[in-house]
Design a protein around this motif. Structure first.
Motif, PDB file in Angstrom:
ATOM      1  N   ALA A 122       0.812  -1.223   0.000  1.00 15.27           N
ATOM      2  CA  ALA A 122       0.000   0.000   0.000  1.00 15.27           C
ATOM      3  C   ALA A 122       0.846   1.274   0.000  1.00 15.27           C
ATOM      4  N   LYS A 123       2.141   1.161   0.350  1.00 13.20           N
ATOM      5  CA  LYS A 123       2.986   2.365   0.359  1.00 13.20           C
ATOM      6  C   LYS A 123       3.820   2.500  -0.914  1.00 13.20           C
ATOM      7  N   ASP A 124       3.698   1.518  -1.800  1.00 19.29           N
ATOM      8  CA  ASP A 124       4.481   1.511  -3.038  1.00 19.29           C
ATOM      9  C   ASP A 124       3.737   2.334  -4.103  1.00 19.29           C
ATOM     10  N   ILE A 125       3.852   3.657  -3.988  1.00 21.00           N
ATOM     11  CA  ILE A 125       3.039   4.541  -4.839  1.00 21.00           C
ATOM     12  C   ILE A 125       3.385   4.339  -6.324  1.00 21.00           C
ATOM     13  N   ASP A 126       4.677   4.231  -6.640  1.00 24.83           N
ATOM     14  CA  ASP A 126       5.056   3.993  -8.050  1.00 24.83           C
ATOM     15  C   ASP A 126       4.428   2.704  -8.557  1.00 24.83           C
ATOM     16  N   GLY A 127       4.535   1.653  -7.749  1.00 26.44           N
ATOM     17  CA  GLY A 127       3.983   0.350  -8.136  1.00 26.44           C
ATOM     18  C   GLY A 127       2.477   0.436  -8.365  1.00 26.44           C
ATOM     19  N   ILE A 128       1.787   1.151  -7.485  1.00 25.66           N
ATOM     20  CA  ILE A 128       0.319   1.262  -7.585  1.00 25.66           C
ATOM     21  C   ILE A 128      -0.066   2.008  -8.871  1.00 25.66           C
ATOM     22  N   VAL A 129       0.617   3.128  -9.118  1.00 32.01           N
ATOM     23  CA  VAL A 129       0.256   3.944 -10.294  1.00 32.01           C
ATOM     24  C   VAL A 129       0.569   3.181 -11.578  1.00 32.01           C
ATOM     25  N   ASN A 130       1.725   2.529 -11.635  1.00 33.33           N
ATOM     26  CA  ASN A 130       2.071   1.769 -12.839  1.00 33.33           C
ATOM     27  C   ASN A 130       1.084   0.637 -13.084  1.00 33.33           C
ATOM     28  N   PHE A 131       0.701  -0.033 -11.994  1.00 30.61           N
ATOM     29  CA  PHE A 131      -0.256  -1.134 -12.126  1.00 30.61           C
ATOM     30  C   PHE A 131      -1.592  -0.603 -12.644  1.00 30.61           C
ATOM     31  N   ALA A 132      -2.058   0.502 -12.068  1.00 33.17           N
ATOM     32  CA  ALA A 132      -3.363   1.071 -12.453  1.00 33.17           C
ATOM     33  C   ALA A 132      -3.348   1.450 -13.929  1.00 33.17           C
ATOM     34  N   LYS A 133      -2.212   2.005 -14.368  1.00 32.96           N
ATOM     35  CA  LYS A 133      -2.116   2.397 -15.786  1.00 32.96           C
ATOM     36  C   LYS A 133      -2.109   1.162 -16.678  1.00 32.96           C
ATOM     37  N   SER A 134      -1.311   0.161 -16.277  1.00 32.47           N
ATOM     38  CA  SER A 134      -1.170  -1.003 -17.149  1.00 32.47           C
ATOM     39  C   SER A 134      -2.481  -1.776 -17.267  1.00 32.47           C
ATOM     40  N   LYS A 135      -3.284  -1.788 -16.226  1.00 29.43           N
ATOM     41  CA  LYS A 135      -4.568  -2.506 -16.281  1.00 29.43           C
ATOM     42  C   LYS A 135      -5.695  -1.596 -16.758  1.00 29.43           C
ATOM     43  N   ARG A 136      -5.388  -0.342 -16.990  1.00 25.19           N
ATOM     44  CA  ARG A 136      -6.408   0.641 -17.391  1.00 25.19           C
ATOM     45  C   ARG A 136      -7.619   0.602 -16.471  1.00 25.19           C
ATOM     46  N   VAL A 137      -7.379   0.729 -15.177  1.00 25.05           N
ATOM     47  CA  VAL A 137      -8.510   0.664 -14.247  1.00 25.05           C
ATOM     48  C   VAL A 137      -9.364   1.923 -14.412  1.00 25.05           C
ATOM     49  N   ASP A 138     -10.671   1.754 -14.190  1.00 24.97           N
ATOM     50  CA  ASP A 138     -11.612   2.848 -14.404  1.00 24.97           C
ATOM     51  C   ASP A 138     -11.771   3.713 -13.163  1.00 24.97           C
ATOM     52  N   PHE A 139     -11.508   3.119 -11.997  1.00 24.84           N
ATOM     53  CA  PHE A 139     -11.713   3.877 -10.768  1.00 24.84           C
ATOM     54  C   PHE A 139     -10.891   3.227  -9.660  1.00 24.84           C
TER      55      PHE A 139
END
Ligand code: AMP
Ligand code: GLY
Length: 425
Positions: free
Chosen positions: A49-66
């Motif tokens: 939960a503290k890995d902000i880079d990891g979270i943002v990259n994952f969200a982009k790669s999966k194209r999450v909607d929300f």
């Protein structure tokens, strides 16, 4: 729709289960999630939960909607700011607004500046002046680390010696690290405590059903403070009259204050209130859903959670109506023996019978080990029952708690007792 939820405790499990009720939701990713959440979401244990880079990259790669950012740490670290920058709509305050929780000094000064009722206080940045101030103080007195300290940065001193020890713990031994470089020393308040979580888009605020946490580890509210050993909702002390006065003197003024300070708050704002003889006062703000408050509040929500969260993001909260069940909810936490101090993990969890339909097991601290769920945290499971009366909800939550076992299982036996004594049926 593809959703992402940051976090991996009981609170996140409750959020995920509620989001799942929306038929448009096709996939939910939990970062990191946990062993039990894996039944309801795709968990990614490698991304904390503290890995902000990891979270943002994952969200982009999966194209999450929300995305929903639930815990305090990523909010304070600017996870929402970064997701927004990447074009991903999300629920949660930005880092500037999250200071309402991540800095007690910010929160206290905000309340003083805008006349929001709270305990009288002084701020100290060096131990000598704190110690000098304590010489003439009255006891008990409360000492708080400025920064995030896993809910453990609040020390209540009964006398001068305990207060001196607390200054040493926070400022000199730096038990909570930099969180204790600045401290708040405040007046000790008395009265029943109420947790009120509220949806807000910065302009409109919609309080959720009130709840009561049980923070101490032992029966009869004894022993150390924990993250919370159980909750009930609604809270019988929170009458409609008190709710109205809180709206007028605390909730709306806080929203206005945050706007005026240039950091409008969007997300879930948690008001930890004490109903003192002199009226309701703010004990603490949290910039997020409470845990385990969420495990009793969200099961009573009738309106679709995703619709509300999107209205918060789009600043259209005033346009929707948020409905609540008339039922009561009770949550009993099963913890690892020794929590909140040292405890062992890796204990296999056994579920002997299926749970009745009004009971939900929220997974807070477990993981999958070769197909077997084992304990991995202090708070392991939360059993929430919903029923027409609190008495029935408590009975069903405790009965369910009996059917689950793991070595060292610890629980409080008096969750809800005070609420019943206060007249709840
Ligand atoms: P906090 O982490 O700020 O919620 O504090 C933890 C607990 O300490 C609260 O739930 C209260 O029970 C207690 N507490 C905090 N501040 C005060 C205060 N000013 N007076 C009395 N009790 C307090
Ligand atoms: N249960 C208290 C909190 O979430 O901070």
């Amino acid at each position: 729709m593809k959703l992402l939820v940051v976090g991996g405790g009981g609170r996140e499990h409750a959020i995920i289960k509620k989001l799942r009720e929306n038929p448009d939701v096709s996939e939910i990713y939990a970062l990191p999630g946990n062993g039990g959440i894996a039944a309801d979401a795709v968990c990614i244990p490698e991304i904390g939960a503290k890995d902000i880079d990891g979270i943002v990259n994952f969200a982009k790669s999966k194209r999450v909607d929300f995305a929903v950012v639930a815990p305090d740490d990523p909010l304070a670290l600017g996870c929402v700011d970064r997701l927004h920058k990447a074009g991903i709509p999300c629920f949660g305050p930005d880092a500037k607004a999250a200071r309402i929780e991540s800095s007690k000094v910010f929160a206290k000064n905000l309340m003083r500046k805008y006349g929001i009722p709270t305990a009288a206080y002084r701020v100290f940045t060096n131990p000598e002046s704190a110690l000098q101030y304590l010489e003439t103080a009255t006891f008990p007195i409360v000492l708080k680390a400025d920064g995030l300290a896993l809910g453990k940065g609040v020390l209540i001193a009964q006398n001068l010696q305990e207060a001196r020890d607390a200054v040493r713990t926070l400022m000199q031994d730096r038990v909570f690290g930099a969180a204790g470089d600045e401290i708040v020393i405040e007046e000790f308040l008395t009265g029943p405590e109420v947790s009120v979580l509220a949806f807000t888009d910065g302009k409109t605020i919609v309080p959720m059903i009130s709840s009561m946490d049980h923070k101490r580890v032992g029966d009869g509210d004894t022993g150390l403070n924990t993250g919370g050993m159980g909750t009930v909702a609604p809270n019988p002390y929170y009458t409609p009259e008190i709710a109205q006065s809180c709206m007028d003197t605390i909730f709306l003024p806080t929203l206005d204050a945050m706007r005026k300070e240039g950091c409008p708050f969007k997300g879930c704002l948690y008001f930890g209130l004490m109903l003192t003889p002199g009226g309701a006062k703010v004990i603490e703000y949290n910039c997020r859903f409470g845990d385990p408050e969420t495990q009793v509040v969200l099961p009573l929500l009738k309106t679709d959670l995703l619709t509300i969260m999107r209205a918060v993001e789009n600043e259209t909260l005033s346009e929707i109506s948020v409905e609540w069940s008339e039922d009561c909810a009770a949550c009993v936490i099963l913890a690892s023996g020794g929590y909140p101090e040292r405890y062992e993990t890796g204990k296999p969890i056994t579920f002997t019978t299926p749970l009745p339909s009004n009971v939900t097991c929220y997974h807070a601290g477990d993981k999958d080990s070769h197909g077997q769920l084992v304990t991995s945290g202090g708070r392991v499971l939360g059993l929430t029952a919903v029923a027409p009366t609190l008495r029935e909800a408590l009975r069903d939550a405790y009965q369910a708690a009996d059917t689950i076992s793991f070595e060292g299982k610890y629980l409080r036996h008096d969750i809800g007792r005070r609420a019943l004594q206060a007249g709840m049926r």
